[in-house]
Design a protein around this motif. Sequence first.
Motif, PDB file in Angstrom:
ATOM      1  N   GLY A 196       0.789  -1.226   0.000  1.00 30.26           N
ATOM      2  CA  GLY A 196       0.000   0.000   0.000  1.00 30.26           C
ATOM      3  C   GLY A 196       0.821   1.275   0.000  1.00 30.26           C
ATOM      4  O   GLY A 196       0.268   2.365   0.111  1.00 30.26           O
ATOM      5  N   GLU A 197       2.133   1.159  -0.171  1.00 33.25           N
ATOM      6  CA  GLU A 197       2.963   2.363  -0.269  1.00 33.25           C
ATOM      7  C   GLU A 197       2.728   3.094  -1.589  1.00 33.25           C
ATOM      8  O   GLU A 197       2.876   4.309  -1.668  1.00 33.25           O
ATOM      9  N   ALA A 198       2.352   2.334  -2.621  1.00 37.38           N
ATOM     10  CA  ALA A 198       2.055   2.916  -3.930  1.00 37.38           C
ATOM     11  C   ALA A 198       0.981   2.060  -4.597  1.00 37.38           C
ATOM     12  O   ALA A 198       0.750   0.910  -4.212  1.00 37.38           O
ATOM     13  N   TYR A 199       0.341   2.674  -5.584  1.00 34.13           N
ATOM     14  CA  TYR A 199      -0.770   2.011  -6.271  1.00 34.13           C
ATOM     15  C   TYR A 199      -0.641   2.213  -7.771  1.00 34.13           C
ATOM     16  O   TYR A 199      -0.165   3.252  -8.229  1.00 34.13           O
ATOM     17  N   GLU A 200      -1.080   1.222  -8.521  1.00 37.24           N
ATOM     18  CA  GLU A 200      -1.207   1.349  -9.969  1.00 37.24           C
ATOM     19  C   GLU A 200      -2.631   1.833 -10.212  1.00 37.24           C
ATOM     20  O   GLU A 200      -3.594   1.171  -9.841  1.00 37.24           O
ATOM     21  N   VAL A 201      -2.751   3.027 -10.808  1.00 34.90           N
ATOM     22  CA  VAL A 201      -4.056   3.647 -11.020  1.00 34.90           C
ATOM     23  C   VAL A 201      -4.311   3.748 -12.521  1.00 34.90           C
ATOM     24  O   VAL A 201      -3.453   4.225 -13.266  1.00 34.90           O
ATOM     25  N   GLU A 202      -5.478   3.296 -12.934  1.00 36.98           N
ATOM     26  CA  GLU A 202      -5.881   3.361 -14.343  1.00 36.98           C
ATOM     27  C   GLU A 202      -6.783   4.568 -14.531  1.00 36.98           C
ATOM     28  O   GLU A 202      -7.767   4.737 -13.811  1.00 36.98           O
ATOM     29  N   PHE A 203      -6.438   5.404 -15.502  1.00 43.61           N
ATOM     30  CA  PHE A 203      -7.208   6.597 -15.826  1.00 43.61           C
ATOM     31  C   PHE A 203      -7.871   6.429 -17.185  1.00 43.61           C
ATOM     32  O   PHE A 203      -7.296   5.827 -18.086  1.00 43.61           O
ATOM     33  N   ASP A 204      -9.054   7.007 -17.323  1.00 42.11           N
ATOM     34  CA  ASP A 204      -9.742   7.031 -18.615  1.00 42.11           C
ATOM     35  C   ASP A 204      -9.618   8.394 -19.278  1.00 42.11           C
ATOM     36  O   ASP A 204      -9.744   8.511 -20.484  1.00 42.11           O
ATOM     37  N   GLU A 205      -9.422   9.441 -18.467  1.00 39.18           N
ATOM     38  CA  GLU A 205      -9.323  10.812 -18.963  1.00 39.18           C
ATOM     39  C   GLU A 205      -8.119  11.471 -18.324  1.00 39.18           C
ATOM     40  O   GLU A 205      -7.782  11.129 -17.185  1.00 39.18           O
ATOM     41  N   PRO A 206      -7.456  12.408 -18.897  1.00 34.01           N
ATOM     42  CA  PRO A 206      -7.654  12.901 -20.248  1.00 34.01           C
ATOM     43  C   PRO A 206      -7.145  11.927 -21.309  1.00 34.01           C
ATOM     44  O   PRO A 206      -7.420  12.089 -22.480  1.00 34.01           O
ATOM     45  N   VAL A 207      -6.395  10.892 -20.882  1.00 35.02           N
ATOM     46  CA  VAL A 207      -5.966   9.822 -21.787  1.00 35.02           C
ATOM     47  C   VAL A 207      -6.173   8.495 -21.068  1.00 35.02           C
ATOM     48  O   VAL A 207      -6.210   8.440 -19.846  1.00 35.02           O
ATOM     49  N   ALA A 208      -6.317   7.436 -21.811  1.00 33.53           N
ATOM     50  CA  ALA A 208      -6.423   6.100 -21.214  1.00 33.53           C
ATOM     51  C   ALA A 208      -5.010   5.582 -20.979  1.00 33.53           C
ATOM     52  O   ALA A 208      -4.300   5.261 -21.930  1.00 33.53           O
ATOM     53  N   ASP A 209      -4.597   5.570 -19.694  1.00 36.16           N
ATOM     54  CA  ASP A 209      -3.247   5.137 -19.362  1.00 36.16           C
ATOM     55  C   ASP A 209      -3.181   4.837 -17.864  1.00 36.16           C
ATOM     56  O   ASP A 209      -4.110   5.142 -17.121  1.00 36.16           O
ATOM     57  N   ASN A 210      -2.095   4.238 -17.435  1.00 37.67           N
ATOM     58  CA  ASN A 210      -1.869   3.914 -16.025  1.00 37.67           C
ATOM     59  C   ASN A 210      -0.745   4.754 -15.465  1.00 37.67           C
ATOM     60  O   ASN A 210       0.153   5.183 -16.196  1.00 37.67           O
ATOM     61  N   ALA A 211      -0.782   4.938 -14.136  1.00 45.07           N
ATOM     62  CA  ALA A 211       0.298   5.626 -13.437  1.00 45.07           C
ATOM     63  C   ALA A 211       0.523   4.941 -12.103  1.00 45.07           C
ATOM     64  O   ALA A 211      -0.427   4.493 -11.462  1.00 45.07           O
ATOM     65  N   THR A 212       1.780   4.864 -11.700  1.00 46.08           N
ATOM     66  CA  THR A 212       2.113   4.385 -10.364  1.00 46.08           C
ATOM     67  C   THR A 212       2.145   5.612  -9.464  1.00 46.08           C
ATOM     68  O   THR A 212       2.889   6.551  -9.719  1.00 46.08           O
ATOM     69  N   VAL A 213       1.296   5.596  -8.423  1.00 47.74           N
ATOM     70  CA  VAL A 213       1.098   6.775  -7.575  1.00 47.74           C
ATOM     71  C   VAL A 213       1.341   6.392  -6.119  1.00 47.74           C
ATOM     72  O   VAL A 213       0.795   5.401  -5.639  1.00 47.74           O
ATOM     73  N   ARG A 214       2.140   7.187  -5.411  1.00 44.25           N
ATOM     74  CA  ARG A 214       2.381   6.954  -3.990  1.00 44.25           C
ATOM     75  C   ARG A 214       1.104   7.217  -3.210  1.00 44.25           C
ATOM     76  O   ARG A 214       0.295   8.056  -3.572  1.00 44.25           O
ATOM     77  N   ALA A 215       0.928   6.499  -2.124  1.00 45.67           N
ATOM     78  CA  ALA A 215      -0.298   6.567  -1.325  1.00 45.67           C
ATOM     79  C   ALA A 215      -0.619   7.987  -0.889  1.00 45.67           C
ATOM     80  O   ALA A 215      -1.791   8.396  -0.899  1.00 45.67           O
ATOM     81  N   GLY A 216       0.375   8.776  -0.516  1.00 39.88           N
ATOM     82  CA  GLY A 216       0.140  10.137  -0.038  1.00 39.88           C
ATOM     83  C   GLY A 216      -0.358  11.102  -1.088  1.00 39.88           C
ATOM     84  O   GLY A 216      -0.753  12.212  -0.767  1.00 39.88           O
ATOM     85  N   ALA A 217      -0.346  10.687  -2.342  1.00 36.87           N
ATOM     86  CA  ALA A 217      -0.802  11.541  -3.425  1.00 36.87           C
ATOM     87  C   ALA A 217      -2.202  11.184  -3.888  1.00 36.87           C
ATOM     88  O   ALA A 217      -2.649  11.645  -4.940  1.00 36.87           O
ATOM     89  N   LEU A 218      -2.901  10.354  -3.110  1.00 34.77           N
ATOM     90  CA  LEU A 218      -4.255   9.902  -3.479  1.00 34.77           C
ATOM     91  C   LEU A 218      -5.254  10.225  -2.373  1.00 34.77           C
ATOM     92  O   LEU A 218      -4.910  10.262  -1.205  1.00 34.77           O
ATOM     93  N   ARG A 219      -6.503  10.407  -2.792  1.00 41.22           N
ATOM     94  CA  ARG A 219      -7.627  10.487  -1.859  1.00 41.22           C
ATOM     95  C   ARG A 219      -8.772   9.683  -2.451  1.00 41.22           C
ATOM     96  O   ARG A 219      -8.808   9.415  -3.667  1.00 41.22           O
ATOM     97  N   ALA A 220      -9.702   9.276  -1.612  1.00 41.63           N
ATOM     98  CA  ALA A 220     -10.883   8.572  -2.106  1.00 41.63           C
ATOM     99  C   ALA A 220     -11.694   9.504  -2.977  1.00 41.63           C
ATOM    100  O   ALA A 220     -11.800  10.710  -2.705  1.00 41.63           O
ATOM    101  N   ALA A 221     -12.254   8.974  -4.054  1.00 40.99           N
ATOM    102  CA  ALA A 221     -13.063   9.785  -4.974  1.00 40.99           C
ATOM    103  C   ALA A 221     -14.508   9.814  -4.537  1.00 40.99           C
ATOM    104  O   ALA A 221     -14.978   8.953  -3.843  1.00 40.99           O
TER     105      ALA A 221
END
Length: 67
Positions: free
Chosen positions: A42-67
């Motif tokens: 849980g130190e980082a997460y693979e996040v899939e985005f649909d917008e503005p482009v369809a792609d993935n990013a590896t994001v550290r936990a501290g840079a995320l919040r629940a949507a």
Amino acid sequence: MTPRPAFAELSEVAVLRDMQTDDGYLIPAGMEGTIVGIWAGGEAYEVEFDEPVADNATVRAGALRAA
């Protein structure tokens, strides 16, 4: 005891600051995506985005919040 990750797989999250996807595209702060992988307990997460482009990013936990 190992702490549980802050977010479960398939959780909807938003990034707190501008990010780059794994392919170098800009994901602006506030964009929402779906967690598709959890790294290092849980130190980082693979996040899939649909917008503005369809792609993935590896994001550290501290840079995320629940949507």
